[in-house]
Enzyme design. Structure first.
Site, PDB file in Angstrom:
ATOM      1  N   PRO A 160       0.846  -1.198   0.000  1.00  0.00           N
ATOM      2  CG  PRO A 160       0.047  -1.021   2.186  1.00  0.00           C
ATOM      3  CD  PRO A 160       0.771  -1.945   1.271  1.00  0.00           C
ATOM      4  CD  GLN A 199      -2.771  -0.067   4.469  1.00  0.00           C
ATOM      5  OE1 GLN A 199      -2.493   1.071   4.087  1.00  0.00           O
ATOM      6  NE2 GLN A 199      -1.892  -0.876   5.014  1.00  0.00           N
ATOM      7  CB  CYS A 255       0.400   4.875   9.088  1.00  0.00           C
ATOM      8  SG  CYS A 255       0.746   6.537   8.493  1.00  0.00           S
ATOM      9  CE  LYS A 294       2.938  -2.281   4.899  1.00  0.00           C
ATOM     10  NZ  LYS A 294       3.141  -0.896   5.335  1.00  0.00           N
ATOM     11  CG  HIS A 330       7.827  -1.637   7.439  1.00  0.00           C
ATOM     12  ND1 HIS A 330       7.523  -0.306   7.324  1.00  0.00           N
ATOM     13  CD2 HIS A 330       9.141  -1.738   7.109  1.00  0.00           C
ATOM     14  CE1 HIS A 330       8.593   0.359   6.936  1.00  0.00           C
ATOM     15  NE2 HIS A 330       9.580  -0.485   6.810  1.00  0.00           N
ATOM     16  CG  ASN A 335       6.772  -3.867   3.748  1.00  0.00           C
ATOM     17  OD1 ASN A 335       6.580  -2.928   4.523  1.00  0.00           O
ATOM     18  ND2 ASN A 335       7.027  -3.680   2.464  1.00  0.00           N
ATOM     19  CB  ALA A 394       6.698   0.093  -0.427  1.00  0.00           C
ATOM     20  NE  ARG A 395      11.627   2.268   0.953  1.00  0.00           N
ATOM     21  CZ  ARG A 395      12.649   2.062   1.769  1.00  0.00           C
ATOM     22  NH1 ARG A 395      13.556   2.999   1.924  1.00  0.00           N
ATOM     23  NH2 ARG A 395      12.786   0.925   2.423  1.00  0.00           N
TER      24      ARG A 395
HETATM   25  C1  FNR Z   1       4.229   3.974   2.075  1.00  0.00           C
HETATM   26  N1  FNR Z   1       3.885   3.059   3.071  1.00  0.00           N
HETATM   27  C2  FNR Z   1       2.559   2.863   3.401  1.00  0.00           C
HETATM   28  N2  FNR Z   1       2.215   1.842   4.251  1.00  0.00           N
HETATM   29  C3  FNR Z   1       0.925   1.564   4.508  1.00  0.00           C
HETATM   30  O1  FNR Z   1       0.632   0.627   5.260  1.00  0.00           O
HETATM   31  N3  FNR Z   1      -0.068   2.318   3.917  1.00  0.00           N
HETATM   32  C4  FNR Z   1       0.204   3.357   3.062  1.00  0.00           C
HETATM   33  O2  FNR Z   1      -0.714   4.002   2.527  1.00  0.00           O
HETATM   34  C5  FNR Z   1       1.562   3.665   2.808  1.00  0.00           C
HETATM   35  N4  FNR Z   1       1.911   4.713   1.970  1.00  0.00           N
HETATM   36  C6  FNR Z   1       3.222   4.824   1.532  1.00  0.00           C
HETATM   37  C7  FNR Z   1       3.536   5.730   0.524  1.00  0.00           C
HETATM   38  C8  FNR Z   1       4.812   5.771   0.001  1.00  0.00           C
HETATM   39  C9  FNR Z   1       5.135   6.723  -1.110  1.00  0.00           C
HETATM   40  C10 FNR Z   1       5.814   4.921   0.531  1.00  0.00           C
HETATM   41  C11 FNR Z   1       7.224   4.938  -0.018  1.00  0.00           C
HETATM   42  C12 FNR Z   1       5.529   4.042   1.561  1.00  0.00           C
HETATM   43  C13 FNR Z   1       4.899   2.153   3.635  1.00  0.00           C
HETATM   44  C14 FNR Z   1       5.126   0.986   2.674  1.00  0.00           C
HETATM   45  O3  FNR Z   1       3.955   0.243   2.429  1.00  0.00           O
HETATM   46  C15 FNR Z   1       6.204   0.023   3.219  1.00  0.00           C
HETATM   47  O4  FNR Z   1       5.782  -0.498   4.454  1.00  0.00           O
HETATM   48  C16 FNR Z   1       7.556   0.689   3.413  1.00  0.00           C
HETATM   49  O5  FNR Z   1       7.885   1.574   2.376  1.00  0.00           O
HETATM   50  C17 FNR Z   1       8.648  -0.375   3.495  1.00  0.00           C
HETATM   51  O6  FNR Z   1       8.668  -1.171   2.318  1.00  0.00           O
HETATM   52  P1  FNR Z   1       9.814  -0.993   1.206  1.00  0.00           P
HETATM   53  O7  FNR Z   1       9.734   0.398   0.710  1.00  0.00           O
HETATM   54  O8  FNR Z   1      11.127  -1.218   1.913  1.00  0.00           O
HETATM   55  O9  FNR Z   1       9.567  -2.028   0.157  1.00  0.00           O
END
Ligand code: FNR
Length: 504
Positions: free
Chosen positions: A25, A95, A124, A163, A191, A222, A254-255
């Protein structure tokens, strides 16, 4: 008009959370164009951006027969909250952000037929989430976690997940995990960072590993993307390595996917410009807003923004400007014309009309109070006198409005970006229609309360008002014009007249 929903024939979803590559998400990013792109590139499941329960509860479900999507549209400002394509069937998880079991259940039941799973954000760390008792705030309230998840599992037939982030120790995290497992959810994502850690902190792969070993239900790992875009962690092989190391049932990205969703394909990432174009294909097709598209394309472009093209992109201020940078302007205009035409054919001039129709919002007649009658009479009289002074000779049918003691009301907010040209703006359409029919020009009277505005428009002796309070006088006039157009059944005028309404 085809009355069958694009989604009605779909089979009941059955999600599997084992062996899955998942698009995480992400606010703004996890909207329809990116979700479809991630699926094309090999993601098994895609999560929407987090949507707060209150916002979904304010929404109206609309079967969008033009785009063949299901839309959830905010009733209060007419903005798009969620757009879903039938292509996502069997892969889509919504979500939500929530702190309340009842609201969570209401949302879940509302969307149950349109999505394949419901996930609750418990990770979050942003202030707005914490203040509302949502996101990572829930990790300090196991009782709330239990209440929300138990209520959700009991009230919908689609799978429920959550999550979380890790706590300071594996033991503390496992206390939460045990609560989660007791609720009957199908899986949970973890995460591997604490609430206070930022994306540049190293992910605690060892903590995820320990949780996976002790968990009784599938764990989705994650946190494996690197903050360095070009790191080998942000490749298909990098994701697989992180997944394998954690021992988790599935992995969520995500990223790495935000920067290049083709990271989900085994053969290596596609070039950035190719991805941008594929993203634009969907964004144009599904009529996405400039704000979402610019933000997402910016993330994909990365260092390409330093090029000449990148600078022009950064300066773009409308969807048309943005598409022109990538040579896609003609396609955008053609698609928007098609959408407009199709909407007209289906008697849908804007989301507002669709909303009004689907919500069965009907015009209401409201009797004016005595003071209102006097006030409107005086104001319209003064506008009429002004008009007479300005036009030495009038060739319009003057209408006696002295007797009017009622106004037709509807809730029709004015949303600027529904209208591309000045020519199709409600006031302009209404003026042109009155000129074509040799009627007096529409006259507007606006009232102001603090910083909000509401107008009444007089057309052919009748009064129309929108119940929406607008941010300025111009918008208030437009809103009342929408009501007049709607109630008078005005769908179109001669485009030649529109170009120069004064000519007729
Ligand atoms: C996020 N993340 C995030 N998590 C979540 O639970 N709901 C959300 O709406 C968001 N929004 C969001 C926006 C953007 C631009 C980023 C980069 C991240 C967190 C994301 O889902 C994830 O948990 C973290 O970024 C770690 O994963 P990666 O980036 O290491 O693959």
């Amino acid at each position: 008009m085809n009355g069958v929903s694009a989604h009605e024939s779909r089979p009941p979803p059955q999600l599997d959370y084992v062996g899955r590559l998942i698009l995480a998400p992400m606010v703004k990013i996890g909207t329809l164009p990116m979700r479809l792109l991630a699926l094309d590139y090999g993601a098994d499941l895609v999560y929407t951006e987090e949507i707060i329960d209150f916002r979904l509860l304010r929404s109206q479900r609309i079967d969008n027969q033009v785009l063949r999507t299901v839309d959830y549209v905010d009733r209060t400002d007419d903005t798009l909250v969620l757009r879903i394509s039938p292509k996502e069937r069997g892969h889509l998880v919504l979500q939500i952000g929530t702190s309340d079991p009842q609201r969570a259940v209401q949302v879940a039941q509302m969307v149950e037929r349109d999505v394949d799973g419901i996930d609750v954000n418990m990770g979050c760390p942003k202030a707005f989430s914490l203040k509302g008792g949502m996101g990572a705030a829930l990790l300090s309230h196991p009782d709330k976690i239990q209440a929300i998840l138990t209520a959700l599992v009991a009230s919908v037939s689609i799978p429920v997940t959550c999550k979380i982030r890790i706590k300071d120790t594996v033991e503390k995290t496992m206390e939460i995990v045990k609560v989660i497992e007791s609720t009957g959810v199908r899986a949970f994502a973890v995460h591997g960072r604490t609430k206070d850690e930022r994306p540049n902190h190293a992910v605690h792969t060892d903590a995820i590993q320990a949780i996976v070993k002790q968990a009784a239900i599938p764990v989705i790992a994650n946190g494996g993307s690197s903050n360095n875009r070009n790191s080998s962690d942000n490749t298909y092989d990098g994701i697989k390595a992180f997944w394998k190391e954690t021992g988790a049932a599935s992995v969520m990205v995500a990223r790495a996917a935000e920067w290049n969703p083709s990271v989900f394909r085994p053969e290596g990432k596609a070039p950035v410009m190719e991805v941008v174009h594929k993203y634009l294909d969907y964004a144009i097709h599904y009529d996405y807003t400039f704000v979402i598209v610019k933000y997402t394309v910016q993330q994909i472009l990365g260092s390409e923004q330093d090029s000449e093209m990148g600078k022009r992109f950064l300066h773009s201020a409308t969807m048309r400007d943005l598409c022109a940078v990538f040579g896609r302007e003609k396609e955008l205009v053609e698609r928007q014309d098609w959408i407009r035409q199709k909407s007209n054919d289906l008697d849908i001039t804007s989301t507002t009309f669709r909303f009004c129709r689907d919500a069965k919002i009907l015009p209401k007649k409201r009797k004016l109070s005595e003071p209102e009658i006097h006030e409107y009479r005086a104001k319209f009289q003064s506008l009429d006198n002004q008009e007479k002074r300005e036009c030495s000779k009038s060739d319009t049918n003057q209408v006696d409005t002295e007797e009017t003691d009622e106004v037709t009301s509807m809730f029709c907010p004015f949303v600027r970006n529904h209208y591309r040209d000045t020519g199709d703006i409600p006031k302009c359409l209404l003026l042109t229609w009155t000129l074509e029919n040799a009627l007096e020009k529409p006259q507007y009277v606006t009232e102001r309360t603090d910083k909000t505005f509401r107008s009444v428009v007089r057309v052919n002796g009748r009064l129309f008002e929108s119940e929406s309070w607008e941010k300025n006088k111009k918008y208030a006039e437009q809103a009342s014009a929408i009501v007049a157009l709607h109630c008078l059944g005005i769908r179109s005028v001669n485009p030649e007249h529109l170009k120069n309404p004064n000519k007729s």
